[in-house]
Design a protein around this motif. Structure first.
Motif, PDB file in Angstrom:
ATOM      1  N   ARG A   1     -35.644 -22.218  31.806  1.00 37.03           N
ATOM      2  CA  ARG A   1     -36.214 -23.167  30.730  1.00 37.03           C
ATOM      3  C   ARG A   1     -35.376 -24.537  30.303  1.00 37.03           C
ATOM      4  NH1 ARG A   1     -37.608 -24.423  25.376  1.00 37.03           N
ATOM      5  NH2 ARG A   1     -39.985 -24.151  24.885  1.00 37.03           N
ATOM      6  N   SER A   2     -33.940 -24.031  30.197  1.00 38.06           N
ATOM      7  CA  SER A   2     -33.126 -24.920  29.780  1.00 38.06           C
ATOM      8  C   SER A   2     -32.962 -25.984  30.790  1.00 38.06           C
ATOM      9  CB  SER A   2     -31.765 -24.095  29.663  1.00 38.06           C
ATOM     10  OG  SER A   2     -30.697 -25.162  29.422  1.00 38.06           O
ATOM     11  N   LYS A   3     -32.983 -25.745  32.217  1.00 30.28           N
ATOM     12  CA  LYS A   3     -32.964 -26.675  33.083  1.00 30.28           C
ATOM     13  C   LYS A   3     -34.179 -27.579  32.972  1.00 30.28           C
ATOM     14  CE  LYS A   3     -30.882 -23.510  36.358  1.00 30.28           C
ATOM     15  NZ  LYS A   3     -30.841 -22.744  37.684  1.00 30.28           N
ATOM     16  N   VAL A   4     -35.332 -27.078  32.849  1.00 34.57           N
ATOM     17  CA  VAL A   4     -36.745 -27.915  32.414  1.00 34.57           C
ATOM     18  C   VAL A   4     -36.328 -28.902  31.239  1.00 34.57           C
ATOM     19  CG1 VAL A   4     -39.177 -27.868  32.227  1.00 34.57           C
ATOM     20  CG2 VAL A   4     -38.031 -26.254  33.717  1.00 34.57           C
ATOM     21  N   VAL A   5     -35.794 -28.453  30.169  1.00 31.95           N
ATOM     22  CA  VAL A   5     -35.739 -29.073  29.038  1.00 31.95           C
ATOM     23  C   VAL A   5     -34.848 -30.295  29.445  1.00 31.95           C
ATOM     24  CG1 VAL A   5     -34.257 -28.974  26.679  1.00 31.95           C
ATOM     25  CG2 VAL A   5     -35.996 -27.203  27.313  1.00 31.95           C
ATOM     26  N   GLY A   6     -33.679 -30.146  30.091  1.00 32.03           N
ATOM     27  CA  GLY A   6     -32.951 -31.169  30.536  1.00 32.03           C
ATOM     28  C   GLY A   6     -33.842 -32.224  31.248  1.00 32.03           C
ATOM     29  N   GLN A   7     -34.343 -31.835  32.233  1.00 31.24           N
ATOM     30  CA  GLN A   7     -35.502 -32.651  32.917  1.00 31.24           C
ATOM     31  C   GLN A   7     -36.305 -33.602  31.922  1.00 31.24           C
ATOM     32  OE1 GLN A   7     -37.115 -30.170  35.672  1.00 31.24           O
ATOM     33  NE2 GLN A   7     -35.464 -30.149  37.123  1.00 31.24           N
ATOM     34  N   ILE A   8     -36.951 -32.892  31.032  1.00 32.23           N
ATOM     35  CA  ILE A   8     -37.870 -33.339  29.800  1.00 32.23           C
ATOM     36  C   ILE A   8     -36.975 -34.602  29.171  1.00 32.23           C
ATOM     37  CG2 ILE A   8     -39.021 -33.030  27.917  1.00 32.23           C
ATOM     38  CD1 ILE A   8     -39.877 -30.232  28.971  1.00 32.23           C
ATOM     39  N   ALA A   9     -35.539 -34.104  28.893  1.00 36.67           N
ATOM     40  CA  ALA A   9     -34.969 -35.085  28.038  1.00 36.67           C
ATOM     41  C   ALA A   9     -34.917 -36.240  29.000  1.00 36.67           C
ATOM     42  CB  ALA A   9     -33.464 -34.490  27.641  1.00 36.67           C
ATOM     43  N   LYS A  10     -34.530 -36.327  30.327  1.00 38.19           N
ATOM     44  CA  LYS A  10     -34.301 -37.502  30.808  1.00 38.19           C
ATOM     45  C   LYS A  10     -35.635 -38.211  30.662  1.00 38.19           C
ATOM     46  CE  LYS A  10     -30.477 -35.442  33.325  1.00 38.19           C
ATOM     47  NZ  LYS A  10     -30.090 -34.818  34.780  1.00 38.19           N
ATOM     48  N   TYR A  11     -36.678 -37.701  31.186  1.00 42.35           N
ATOM     49  CA  TYR A  11     -37.913 -38.259  31.129  1.00 42.35           C
ATOM     50  C   TYR A  11     -38.105 -38.927  29.864  1.00 42.35           C
ATOM     51  CZ  TYR A  11     -42.901 -38.907  31.634  1.00 42.35           C
ATOM     52  OH  TYR A  11     -44.424 -39.400  31.859  1.00 42.35           O
ATOM     53  N   LYS A  12     -38.086 -38.336  28.866  1.00 42.86           N
ATOM     54  CA  LYS A  12     -38.383 -38.965  27.675  1.00 42.86           C
ATOM     55  C   LYS A  12     -37.372 -39.944  27.233  1.00 42.86           C
ATOM     56  CE  LYS A  12     -40.197 -34.876  24.929  1.00 42.86           C
ATOM     57  NZ  LYS A  12     -39.920 -34.119  23.725  1.00 42.86           N
ATOM     58  N   LYS A  13     -36.244 -39.850  27.686  1.00 39.74           N
ATOM     59  CA  LYS A  13     -35.155 -41.248  27.453  1.00 39.74           C
ATOM     60  C   LYS A  13     -35.592 -42.462  28.405  1.00 39.74           C
ATOM     61  CE  LYS A  13     -30.275 -42.430  27.790  1.00 39.74           C
ATOM     62  NZ  LYS A  13     -30.417 -43.895  28.105  1.00 39.74           N
ATOM     63  N   THR A  14     -35.963 -42.116  29.679  1.00 38.31           N
ATOM     64  CA  THR A  14     -36.449 -43.492  30.469  1.00 38.31           C
ATOM     65  C   THR A  14     -37.505 -44.096  30.024  1.00 38.31           C
ATOM     66  OG1 THR A  14     -37.527 -41.968  32.056  1.00 38.31           O
ATOM     67  CG2 THR A  14     -35.238 -42.602  32.276  1.00 38.31           C
ATOM     68  N   ARG A  15     -38.306 -43.256  29.154  1.00 39.66           N
ATOM     69  CA  ARG A  15     -39.757 -43.665  28.541  1.00 39.66           C
ATOM     70  C   ARG A  15     -39.633 -44.029  27.076  1.00 39.66           C
ATOM     71  NH1 ARG A  15     -39.845 -41.234  32.990  1.00 39.66           N
ATOM     72  NH2 ARG A  15     -41.341 -41.596  34.660  1.00 39.66           N
TER      73      ARG A  15
ATOM     74  N   LYS B   1     -31.932 -29.737  20.208  1.00 42.84           N
ATOM     75  CA  LYS B   1     -30.461 -29.810  20.196  1.00 42.84           C
ATOM     76  C   LYS B   1     -30.099 -30.298  21.754  1.00 42.84           C
ATOM     77  CE  LYS B   1     -29.185 -26.649  16.516  1.00 42.84           C
ATOM     78  NZ  LYS B   1     -28.156 -25.434  16.521  1.00 42.84           N
ATOM     79  N   GLU B   2     -30.496 -29.351  22.643  1.00 42.44           N
ATOM     80  CA  GLU B   2     -30.219 -29.666  23.976  1.00 42.44           C
ATOM     81  C   GLU B   2     -30.753 -31.107  24.591  1.00 42.44           C
ATOM     82  OE1 GLU B   2     -30.731 -27.344  28.284  1.00 42.44           O
ATOM     83  OE2 GLU B   2     -30.996 -26.226  26.548  1.00 42.44           O
ATOM     84  N   GLN B   3     -31.911 -31.334  24.104  1.00 45.64           N
ATOM     85  CA  GLN B   3     -32.440 -32.655  24.520  1.00 45.64           C
ATOM     86  C   GLN B   3     -31.719 -33.942  23.901  1.00 45.64           C
ATOM     87  OE1 GLN B   3     -36.892 -33.638  24.409  1.00 45.64           O
ATOM     88  NE2 GLN B   3     -37.143 -31.183  24.517  1.00 45.64           N
ATOM     89  N   THR B   4     -31.349 -33.619  22.502  1.00 44.94           N
ATOM     90  CA  THR B   4     -30.405 -34.609  22.100  1.00 44.94           C
ATOM     91  C   THR B   4     -29.139 -34.838  22.523  1.00 44.94           C
ATOM     92  OG1 THR B   4     -31.614 -34.222  19.721  1.00 44.94           O
ATOM     93  CG2 THR B   4     -29.327 -35.126  19.965  1.00 44.94           C
ATOM     94  N   ARG B   5     -28.451 -33.573  23.159  1.00 46.10           N
ATOM     95  CA  ARG B   5     -27.407 -33.747  23.810  1.00 46.10           C
ATOM     96  C   ARG B   5     -27.548 -34.593  25.104  1.00 46.10           C
ATOM     97  NH1 ARG B   5     -26.534 -28.652  21.868  1.00 46.10           N
ATOM     98  NH2 ARG B   5     -27.319 -27.571  23.857  1.00 46.10           N
ATOM     99  N   GLU B   6     -28.349 -34.221  25.835  1.00 43.21           N
ATOM    100  CA  GLU B   6     -28.732 -34.602  27.160  1.00 43.21           C
ATOM    101  C   GLU B   6     -28.834 -36.265  27.065  1.00 43.21           C
ATOM    102  OE1 GLU B   6     -28.933 -35.427  30.822  1.00 43.21           O
ATOM    103  OE2 GLU B   6     -28.797 -33.397  30.380  1.00 43.21           O
ATOM    104  N   ARG B   7     -29.663 -36.674  26.091  1.00 42.37           N
ATOM    105  CA  ARG B   7     -29.917 -38.116  25.762  1.00 42.37           C
ATOM    106  C   ARG B   7     -28.465 -38.879  25.417  1.00 42.37           C
ATOM    107  NH1 ARG B   7     -35.749 -39.082  24.012  1.00 42.37           N
ATOM    108  NH2 ARG B   7     -35.100 -41.129  23.547  1.00 42.37           N
ATOM    109  N   ASN B   8     -27.675 -38.341  24.624  1.00 43.26           N
ATOM    110  CA  ASN B   8     -26.616 -38.735  24.011  1.00 43.26           C
ATOM    111  C   ASN B   8     -25.620 -38.999  25.328  1.00 43.26           C
ATOM    112  OD1 ASN B   8     -27.569 -39.160  21.681  1.00 43.26           O
ATOM    113  ND2 ASN B   8     -26.521 -37.228  20.966  1.00 43.26           N
ATOM    114  N   GLU B   9     -25.776 -37.832  26.256  1.00 48.42           N
ATOM    115  CA  GLU B   9     -24.624 -37.799  27.403  1.00 48.42           C
ATOM    116  C   GLU B   9     -24.966 -38.987  28.322  1.00 48.42           C
ATOM    117  OE1 GLU B   9     -24.454 -34.106  28.850  1.00 48.42           O
ATOM    118  OE2 GLU B   9     -23.557 -33.222  27.122  1.00 48.42           O
TER     119      GLU B   9
END
Length: 90
Positions: free
Chosen positions: A30-44, A79-87
């Motif tokens: 699930r955590s891996k997919v959350v990371g993918q979602i974060a990247k998807y949301k960031k690009t859009r 939190k994970e999505q926010t970290r991914e977006r910030n990184e």
């Protein structure tokens, strides 16, 4: 405790251990997919928090334990999505 009760308790604990391992593996996935979602949301340029999605997930729980666990999972996912977006911005 009688020997037979100890054997039964041990057997049940082994089942719990197996279930716990499945939960850990699923949370890792699930955590891996959350990371993918974060990247998807960031690009859009989409918001991290989706109130309707979270509401639907919590409404789909069957008891107070599940609801509490999913609230924590969702909190950590945000939190994970926010970290991914910030990184990704660095």
């Amino acid at each position: 405790m009688q020997v037979e009760n100890i054997g039964k308790l041990q057997s049940l604990r082994v089942k719990i251990d197996l279930i716990d391992n499945q939960i850990k593996n699923l949370l890792t996935e699930r955590s891996k997919v959350v990371g993918q979602i974060a990247k998807y949301k960031k690009t859009r340029n989409l918001n991290t928090f989706d109130k309707e999605r979270e509401k639907a997930i919590l409404e789909n729980t069957e008891n107070s334990l599940q609801k509490a666990v999913f609230k924590q999972i969702l909190r950590e996912s945000k939190k994970e999505q926010t970290r991914e977006r910030n990184e990704s911005q660095s």
